[in-house]
Design a protein around this motif. Structure first.
Motif, PDB file in Angstrom:
ATOM      1  N   ILE A 133       0.621  -1.268  -0.469  1.00  0.00           N
ATOM      2  CA  ILE A 133       0.070   0.260   0.481  1.00  0.00           C
ATOM      3  C   ILE A 133       1.065   1.213  -0.047  1.00  0.00           C
ATOM      4  N   PHE A 134       1.787   1.175   0.614  1.00  0.00           N
ATOM      5  CA  PHE A 134       2.170   2.143   1.118  1.00  0.00           C
ATOM      6  C   PHE A 134       4.117   2.402   0.212  1.00  0.00           C
ATOM      7  N   SER A 135       4.583   0.822   0.597  1.00  0.00           N
ATOM      8  CA  SER A 135       5.332   0.852  -0.450  1.00  0.00           C
ATOM      9  C   SER A 135       5.920  -0.624  -0.933  1.00  0.00           C
ATOM     10  N   GLY A 139      10.392  -2.189  -1.158  1.00  0.00           N
ATOM     11  CA  GLY A 139      10.579  -1.249   0.081  1.00  0.00           C
ATOM     12  C   GLY A 139      10.806   0.385  -0.731  1.00  0.00           C
ATOM     13  N   LYS A 140      10.308   0.142  -1.973  1.00  0.00           N
ATOM     14  CA  LYS A 140      10.505   1.823  -2.681  1.00  0.00           C
ATOM     15  C   LYS A 140       8.974   2.326  -2.584  1.00  0.00           C
ATOM     16  N   LYS A 141       9.115   3.529  -2.412  1.00  0.00           N
ATOM     17  CA  LYS A 141       7.790   4.370  -2.008  1.00  0.00           C
ATOM     18  C   LYS A 141       6.854   4.854  -3.253  1.00  0.00           C
ATOM     19  N   ASN A 147       1.234   5.549  -3.991  1.00  0.00           N
ATOM     20  CA  ASN A 147       2.156   6.947  -4.764  1.00  0.00           C
ATOM     21  C   ASN A 147       1.103   6.895  -6.420  1.00  0.00           C
ATOM     22  N   ILE A 148       0.391   6.080  -7.051  1.00  0.00           N
ATOM     23  CA  ILE A 148      -0.511   5.373  -8.164  1.00  0.00           C
ATOM     24  C   ILE A 148      -1.280   6.364  -7.838  1.00  0.00           C
ATOM     25  N   ILE A 149      -2.471   6.180  -6.570  1.00  0.00           N
ATOM     26  CA  ILE A 149      -3.605   6.495  -7.183  1.00  0.00           C
ATOM     27  C   ILE A 149      -3.645   8.515  -6.071  1.00  0.00           C
ATOM     28  N   ASN A 150      -2.846   8.523  -5.313  1.00  0.00           N
ATOM     29  CA  ASN A 150      -2.478   9.432  -5.134  1.00  0.00           C
ATOM     30  C   ASN A 150      -2.453  11.030  -6.117  1.00  0.00           C
ATOM     31  N   TYR A 151      -3.639  11.553  -6.288  1.00  0.00           N
ATOM     32  CA  TYR A 151      -3.902  13.070  -7.102  1.00  0.00           C
ATOM     33  C   TYR A 151      -3.686  14.388  -6.139  1.00  0.00           C
TER      34      TYR A 151
END
Length: 212
Positions: A133-135, A139-141, A147-151
């Protein structure tokens, strides 16, 4: 009880389950953890973080009520009567510790938001990692779901999205209301104009903290 210095967000999590409480602490990953010395052998908090053990007298109910009354406005003083005693003790002890140990006066803290853990879908730390969910698993954020859905266009929106993902509400009315808002924005083709306005908004929560 958790306090975000940047936003002034003050949250009390209510639960009778120690395991759930520890899981939530791991998800939040606080830089400083304050615990009652009475429970130091009972609670195993996150390793690696700075843990401050306070004497039980710091969690005195009457003293903590006085502390919260100094910070909260008239409306929220009334709400204090309905807050569980354990949350009042934790909140009061936390604010007193910050003021005395770090000489930081959290004057921008004006209210406390109470959350019952049972009202949310709980995802423990291991599940969060497995679902990436967060990375990503390595471990890559940048490869994490968030990171994909955050607009989001603002820092405040980013923090709110993170909170909604960490605490997924079970309340059907709240879920339906969010869906209706999104549906209206899409149907009326308002997303671009709303985004353009949001891009002009500074991090008001952070600015208020700096002023204080």
């Amino acid at each position: 009880v958790t306090l975000n210095f940047t936003s002034g967000q003050f949250i009390g999590l209510e639960t009778n389950d120690t395991y759930k409480m520890i899981n939530e602490a791991k998800k939040i990953n606080p830089s400083i953890t304050i615990i009652n010395m009475k429970f130091e052998h009972e609670i195993k908090i996150i390793n690696g973080n700075f843990i401050k053990k306070e004497e039980e007298s710091r969690f005195n109910y009457e003293k903590c009520v006085k502390t919260l009354n100094k910070y909260f406005d008239k409306y929220n003083k009334y709400i204090i009567k309905n807050i569980p005693k354990c949350i009042i003790k934790a909140a009061g002890a936390l604010l007193n510790n910050i003021k005395s140990e770090y000489l930081y006066n959290s004057t921008h803290v004006r209210k406390i938001k109470i959350k019952k853990i049972e009202d949310y879908i709980l995802i423990d730390e291991d599940t969060m990692k497995n679902l990436e969910i967060f990375s990503s698993y390595d471990g890559k954020k940048e490869n994490g779901l968030i990171n994909i859905i955050n607009y989001t266009k603002t820092s405040m929106g980013n923090r709110l999205l993170l909170e909604w993902i960490k605490y997924q509400n079970k309340n059907i009315k709240i879920i339906k209301n969010r869906i209706d808002i999104v549906k209206t924005i899409i149907e009326e083709k308002k997303s671009k104009i709303i985004s353009s306005y949001l891009c002009q908004i500074f991090d008001i929560e952070k600015i208020i903290t700096k002023i204080n």
